[in-house]
Design a protein around this motif. Sequence first.
Motif, PDB file in Angstrom:
ATOM      1  N   GLU A 101      60.174  75.037  36.749  1.00 35.92           N
ATOM      2  CA  GLU A 101      60.441  75.238  35.493  1.00 35.92           C
ATOM      3  C   GLU A 101      61.312  76.468  35.900  1.00 35.92           C
ATOM      4  OE1 GLU A 101      57.966  74.820  31.633  1.00 35.92           O
ATOM      5  OE2 GLU A 101      56.724  74.292  33.850  1.00 35.92           O
ATOM      6  N   GLN A 102      60.331  77.706  36.065  1.00 33.12           N
ATOM      7  CA  GLN A 102      61.321  78.687  35.252  1.00 33.12           C
ATOM      8  C   GLN A 102      62.475  78.663  35.730  1.00 33.12           C
ATOM      9  OE1 GLN A 102      59.295  81.996  37.316  1.00 33.12           O
ATOM     10  NE2 GLN A 102      58.982  83.017  35.600  1.00 33.12           N
ATOM     11  N   GLN A 144      69.251  77.239  31.825  1.00 30.46           N
ATOM     12  CA  GLN A 144      69.634  76.864  30.940  1.00 30.46           C
ATOM     13  C   GLN A 144      70.063  78.741  30.086  1.00 30.46           C
ATOM     14  OE1 GLN A 144      70.111  74.792  29.184  1.00 30.46           O
ATOM     15  NE2 GLN A 144      70.868  75.158  27.119  1.00 30.46           N
ATOM     16  N   ALA A 145      69.581  79.035  30.663  1.00 26.27           N
ATOM     17  CA  ALA A 145      69.769  80.862  30.226  1.00 26.27           C
ATOM     18  C   ALA A 145      70.710  81.617  30.217  1.00 26.27           C
ATOM     19  CB  ALA A 145      68.519  81.654  30.223  1.00 26.27           C
ATOM     20  N   GLN A 203      60.096  86.013  34.601  1.00 24.88           N
ATOM     21  CA  GLN A 203      59.905  86.316  33.065  1.00 24.88           C
ATOM     22  C   GLN A 203      60.519  87.497  32.396  1.00 24.88           C
ATOM     23  OE1 GLN A 203      57.992  84.060  32.006  1.00 24.88           O
ATOM     24  NE2 GLN A 203      58.243  85.159  29.979  1.00 24.88           N
ATOM     25  N   ALA A 237      65.454  85.140  25.353  1.00 24.07           N
ATOM     26  CA  ALA A 237      64.415  84.316  24.183  1.00 24.07           C
ATOM     27  C   ALA A 237      65.099  84.781  22.442  1.00 24.07           C
ATOM     28  CB  ALA A 237      63.053  84.272  24.726  1.00 24.07           C
ATOM     29  N   ALA A 250      64.657  76.495  33.189  1.00 27.61           N
ATOM     30  CA  ALA A 250      65.114  77.827  32.089  1.00 27.61           C
ATOM     31  C   ALA A 250      65.719  78.758  32.297  1.00 27.61           C
ATOM     32  CB  ALA A 250      63.743  78.503  31.845  1.00 27.61           C
ATOM     33  N   LEU A 279      64.430  86.166  31.178  1.00 26.23           N
ATOM     34  CA  LEU A 279      63.461  84.718  29.955  1.00 26.23           C
ATOM     35  C   LEU A 279      63.764  85.939  29.284  1.00 26.23           C
ATOM     36  CD1 LEU A 279      62.314  82.365  31.918  1.00 26.23           C
ATOM     37  CD2 LEU A 279      64.265  82.223  31.668  1.00 26.23           C
TER      38      LEU A 279
END
Length: 316
Positions: free
Chosen positions: A66-67, A73-74, A282, A289, A70, A285
């Motif tokens: 999942e990470q 996508q980033a 993290q 964000a 993400a 991410l």
Amino acid sequence: MLCFESLPARRWWLAAAGVLLLAACSRSEPALQGAATEPAAAVRQLADYLQQGDLAGFARAAVPAEQHAALAQAWAEGDSLWPLTGLPLDEHLPDLLATLAADNAQADLQRVFKAQFEGQAANLRQTAHSLGMFGAQYVSHQGDYSPLQREHYRQLVLGLSRWASQAPLSDPALAQASIAALTAAAQASGLDGTPALQAAGMEPALQQLAPVQQALLDVLASYGLDLRQSLAELQVGLLQEDGDQALVQVQYPLAGETVSFQAQMRRVDGRWYMQQNLEDAQKALAAAANARQQRQLEGNAPAPAAAQDAQMASAP
């Protein structure tokens, strides 16, 4: 030396360190206690991907699925270059690729070498020693590092300094061959800076970078820093395991000495991951964000007064 001539010398040591930090694990004969445990096996799996030149595989194994999705996508949105951001001085990597991939890179870097390095063996040895002492002091007392990281990085910096103090960094024949190999690999990758990296997408870009990584390892070996041997002889064992937390011992030879450090591991959804990889991901991410939120705020912000007046004046 070669691909980093256009950077200040201290960046070269950190960039070289980055190669080993990213590849801080490899399969070897089990020798440490707990070498067959799942946390140790997770470390070795990362190493297998790196030894095979499979940076995309490394990224998939470094974090939960999942990470990873993400982060991909980033990357696609232009907000991340993870896992490249796990390297020291990662902000300079796209510029370094652009330098190596430039049309006249080989000739330009040869001129830089001749002007700054050729015939400077004594000065380079002294610089390597001084940078090693400075770097060891820095990572011991400054920077955003955990206690476990500080001890590892201190040993790593000193090992690189020992190697550089003896390496033939001013040898023109080696420099010519090294520059040729690195520029060819960078040009073949098609990744000549941030726009190209992000246009490719995370997994394709990592696949295209793998030959560049391998060329760098070849070049370092030609200068007496055989990181493949360091990786092949790396050993990992388990010190303790408590629920979803574990502590492993990792050791590998570097420049005639043994580097030994401890790494935290964490189990997520039944799989073990290096805590540092999870934290780096993290952070990437969180930064992505924030960038996404900032774009949204700017997109919803009212136009400046001057722009509003111009719009009103031009309205029918």
